[in-house]
Design a protein around this motif. Structure first.
Motif, short mmCIF file in Angstrom:
data_model
loop_
_atom_site.label_atom_id
_atom_site.label_comp_id
_atom_site.label_asym_id
_atom_site.label_seq_id
_atom_site.Cartn_x
_atom_site.Cartn_y
_atom_site.Cartn_z
N GLU A 1 -48.24 -57.34 -67.48
CA GLU A 1 -49.70 -57.29 -67.38
C GLU A 1 -50.07 -57.29 -65.91
O GLU A 1 -49.88 -58.27 -65.20
CB GLU A 1 -50.33 -58.51 -68.08
N GLY A 2 -50.56 -56.18 -65.41
CA GLY A 2 -50.97 -56.10 -64.02
C GLY A 2 -49.98 -55.40 -63.12
O GLY A 2 -50.25 -55.20 -61.93
N GLY A 3 -48.80 -55.02 -63.64
CA GLY A 3 -47.84 -54.28 -62.83
C GLY A 3 -48.21 -52.80 -62.75
O GLY A 3 -49.17 -52.33 -63.36
N TYR A 4 -47.40 -52.04 -61.98
CA TYR A 4 -47.68 -50.60 -61.82
C TYR A 4 -46.83 -49.82 -62.82
O TYR A 4 -45.60 -49.94 -62.84
CB TYR A 4 -47.36 -50.15 -60.39
N LEU A 5 -47.49 -49.00 -63.64
CA LEU A 5 -46.84 -48.23 -64.70
C LEU A 5 -46.75 -46.76 -64.30
O LEU A 5 -47.74 -46.18 -63.84
CB LEU A 5 -47.62 -48.38 -66.01
N PHE A 6 -45.56 -46.18 -64.46
CA PHE A 6 -45.42 -44.74 -64.20
C PHE A 6 -44.36 -44.15 -65.12
O PHE A 6 -43.54 -44.87 -65.70
CB PHE A 6 -45.06 -44.48 -62.73
N ASP A 7 -44.41 -42.84 -65.28
CA ASP A 7 -43.41 -42.11 -66.06
C ASP A 7 -42.25 -41.75 -65.13
O ASP A 7 -42.45 -41.13 -64.08
CB ASP A 7 -44.01 -40.83 -66.66
#
Length: 450
Positions: free
Chosen positions: A422-428
């Motif tokens: 929760e609050g981290g950086y999400l990427f593909d």
């Protein structure tokens, strides 16, 4: 209004680091003279410092939120931003710093000048001049400054006094402090007048010492009954304990000997206080029945090896010999005590061989990367700049994150979270395709992302 506070929760926020600057040197006949963006300034720290002139935490009771200065942004012409200003918070000698959420003791501040960084300022971001290398000669990006630490800490003052006056409520401890020193505590003829420790400075010949009136104890105080722990912690650092016994009490079931035994039991149950020197004061001998009772009790206490003094805090009878007796005990304790040294702060370096990150499979197609380095690099990255994003990808690959994701079973297009879920950086996730993928594009871009 309270004038003594011995427990507060402090909300400390260190300063944020300033952003680096992306700039290119320009002058006549040299339109592209190379990168010259300066680094951002470092954020200020929140520092606790022991100050002998401070005796209470009252200031932080009224203003519990403290913020250090932010670092300034870097500028062109290789000019670094100014560092944020540290904020130094003076605290009394004997302040224990705890994590307000867990109760863990972080440091015990003893000794004038001892310092502890409660919240560390964020590092400034590097400018593009510092990021230039043989492959990336003119970076079109700079790193962002890091946010400063936030800390919620509890400050607990364990009063450092030479003599602790202990006894039942209304035994006359506050009156004795007022009679021995220039202190003027609140005094009345009902129990629990004193809800905070009263401190007084006493002079006995060449010996000057501090007397602390520890608020009244009751049976069960060592288990926290009443305000037991709030009171008892002020006895921990006193070198001498003086029992003040009420010889004029009219409460049923109470007498000086019983009071003495009850208080001794509480002190013994609370901690290792058995080795502290003691003396006994039989107070209120100005009352006829009080003097008679004192004459009966005194030999019984002396049989236990205790020095006993009959006094009247109201009329000042017997105070002079008591003062010099306390001065002698304090001087003896000081001579035997080791030299007080400032608190040594222990730095625990990380073990060799630590990778600095960890990869965890959350579900079939989601992975989480945690660790100081990758999370810090995420905070430094300007995601509106493609070249900055490509630089981040290079750093993560060199750290070994890509290889660890492959070993964990990540496939092309998998969702990867760097930092907390929760609050981290999400990427593909798109793995690199060899060294050719690291060739940069036009300024501010990256050919992997075009």
């Amino acid at each position: 209004m309270a004038d003594f506070v011995d427990y507060v929760v402090l909300h400390a926020k260190a300063g944020d680091g300033g952003n680096g600057c992306a700039s290119v040197h320009r002058e006549k006949f040299k339109p592209l003279g190379g990168p010259d963006g300066g680094n951002g300034g470092r954020g200020g720290d929140v520092i606790l410092e022991v100050d002998p002139n401070v005796s209470t935490l009252l200031e932080y009771h009224h203003r519990p939120h403290r913020h250090a200065g932010n670092g300034k942004q870097g500028m062109g012409s290789d000019r670094d931003g100014a560092n944020g200003e540290d904020i130094v918070l003076p605290v009394p000698n004997g302040t224990v710093v705890k994590d307000a959420r867990t109760g863990e003791v972080l440091v015990d501040l003893v000794g004038a000048g001892t310092r502890y960084v409660a919240a560390q300022g964020g590092f400034g971001g590097l400018g593009n001049a510092a990021l230039a290398n043989a492959k990336r000669k003119a970076p079109g990006f700079a790193l962002l400054g890091e946010p400063g630490d936030g800390a919620e800490i509890a400050l607990e003052l364990k009063t450092i006094a030479d003599v602790a006056l202990v006894g039942f409520p209304n035994a006359g401890k506050s009156s004795l402090v007022a009679s021995l020193s220039a202190a003027r505590p609140k005094i009345a003829d009902y129990p629990f007048t004193t809800l905070i420790p009263n401190l007084g400075v006493v002079t006995a010949g060449e010996t000057v010492f501090t007397v602390a009136d520890v608020p009244g104890l009751i049976p069960g105080a060592s288990q926290g009954k009443g305000l037991g722990h709030e009171f008892l912690r002020h006895v921990e650092r006193c070198s001498t304990i003086v029992h003040v016994l009420d010889c004029a009490t009219i409460e049923p079931g109470r007498d000086p000997l019983t009071d003495f035994d009850v208080i001794e039991a509480e002190l013994a149950a609370y901690g290792e206080l058995q080795d502290r020197p003691r003396m006994v004061v039989l107070n209120k001998v100005d009352v006829p029945d009080g003097r008679d009772l004192a004459d009966i009790v005194r030999p019984l206490l002396e049989e236990r090896g205790l020095r006993v003094f009959e006094i009247s805090a109201a009329t000042h009878e017997g105070l002079r010999p008591l003062t010099f007796a306390m001065g002698e005990m304090v001087a003896r304790a000081r001579a035997q005590a080791p030299v007080e040294e400032p608190t040594r702060l222990v730095i625990r370096p990380k073990q060799l061989g630590e990778t600095g990150f960890a990869v965890r499979r959350v579900d079939e197609n989601t992975f989480q990367v945690t660790g100081e380095k990758p999370e810090r690099w995420i905070r430094q990255t300007d995601f509106t700049n493609d070249e900055a994003v490509g630089y981040l990808a290079d750093r993560l690959e060199r750290l070994g994150v890509e290889e660890a994701l492959i070993e964990a079973g990540a496939q092309v297009g998998a969702e990867v979270v760097i930092g907390p879920m929760e609050g981290g950086y999400l990427f593909d996730w798109q793995p690199s395709e060899g060294t050719q993928s690291r060739v940069g594009g036009p300024r501010g871009t990256d050919n992997r992302l075009m």
